[in-house]
Scaffold this motif. Sequence first.
Motif, PDB file in Angstrom:
ATOM      1  N   TYR A  22     -35.294  93.172  27.227  1.00  0.00           N
ATOM      2  CA  TYR A  22     -35.061  94.186  26.219  1.00  0.00           C
ATOM      3  C   TYR A  22     -33.585  94.185  25.823  1.00  0.00           C
ATOM      4  O   TYR A  22     -32.708  94.039  26.664  1.00  0.00           O
ATOM      5  CB  TYR A  22     -35.431  95.575  26.762  1.00  0.00           C
ATOM      6  N   CYS A  24     -30.824  96.594  24.414  1.00  0.00           N
ATOM      7  CA  CYS A  24     -30.592  98.028  24.292  1.00  0.00           C
ATOM      8  C   CYS A  24     -29.178  98.284  23.779  1.00  0.00           C
ATOM      9  O   CYS A  24     -28.316  97.406  23.814  1.00  0.00           O
ATOM     10  CB  CYS A  24     -30.764  98.714  25.651  1.00  0.00           C
ATOM     11  N   ASN A  40     -33.499 103.514  22.923  1.00  0.00           N
ATOM     12  CA  ASN A  40     -32.648 102.621  22.129  1.00  0.00           C
ATOM     13  C   ASN A  40     -32.816 101.155  22.551  1.00  0.00           C
ATOM     14  O   ASN A  40     -31.870 100.373  22.504  1.00  0.00           O
ATOM     15  CB  ASN A  40     -31.172 103.012  22.234  1.00  0.00           C
ATOM     16  N   CYS A  41     -34.021 100.779  22.991  1.00  0.00           N
ATOM     17  CA  CYS A  41     -34.291  99.406  23.406  1.00  0.00           C
ATOM     18  C   CYS A  41     -35.382  98.799  22.536  1.00  0.00           C
ATOM     19  O   CYS A  41     -36.266  99.501  22.060  1.00  0.00           O
ATOM     20  CB  CYS A  41     -34.761  99.352  24.863  1.00  0.00           C
ATOM     21  N   LYS A  42     -35.267  97.497  22.336  1.00  0.00           N
ATOM     22  CA  LYS A  42     -36.336  96.770  21.654  1.00  0.00           C
ATOM     23  C   LYS A  42     -36.616  95.492  22.435  1.00  0.00           C
ATOM     24  O   LYS A  42     -35.712  94.886  23.033  1.00  0.00           O
ATOM     25  CB  LYS A  42     -35.978  96.461  20.198  1.00  0.00           C
ATOM     26  N   SER A  43     -37.858  95.088  22.420  1.00  0.00           N
ATOM     27  CA  SER A  43     -38.289  93.907  23.147  1.00  0.00           C
ATOM     28  C   SER A  43     -37.827  92.650  22.412  1.00  0.00           C
ATOM     29  O   SER A  43     -37.866  92.590  21.186  1.00  0.00           O
ATOM     30  CB  SER A  43     -39.809  93.914  23.272  1.00  0.00           C
TER      31      SER A  43
END
Length: 135
Positions: A22, A24, A40-43
């Motif tokens: 992730y 972030c 506030n994280c995306k894969s």
Amino acid sequence: MKKTALLVLALISAASAQATVYECRDGAGRKVYSQNPGKNCKSLDLGKPSVYTAAPAPTKQTAAVEAPAAKPAPDNSAAKAELAAAQKALAEGKNIRYGNERNYAKYLERIRGLEAQVKAAQEKVNAAAAGKDAH
């Protein structure tokens, strides 16, 4: 910057174990990489990891030197061509140091092999010239 690059590399290697990574943003807005999702994280889709071998791929020059001639030519042009290819491979080989040759002895061993190919090709040229002179 170096720490970020090292972290990304470490996470990529961890991704080979099928872990999700992730990206972030911390409180200061900096990018942080983690295996644990948070706000506030995306894969990230890192794709399939590449696998590399330590052995170098054969070059066209070394393949030409290693391939035996189909039938000997009446003159020594084939032997001269083989000698030229071996000399070129040696010259190029001296300018390259592969990653698996961190130990200088491995580099020297590869160069000795190339030099042996040049010597063998030179002997073929000499033998063809001697055979031509005998006839």
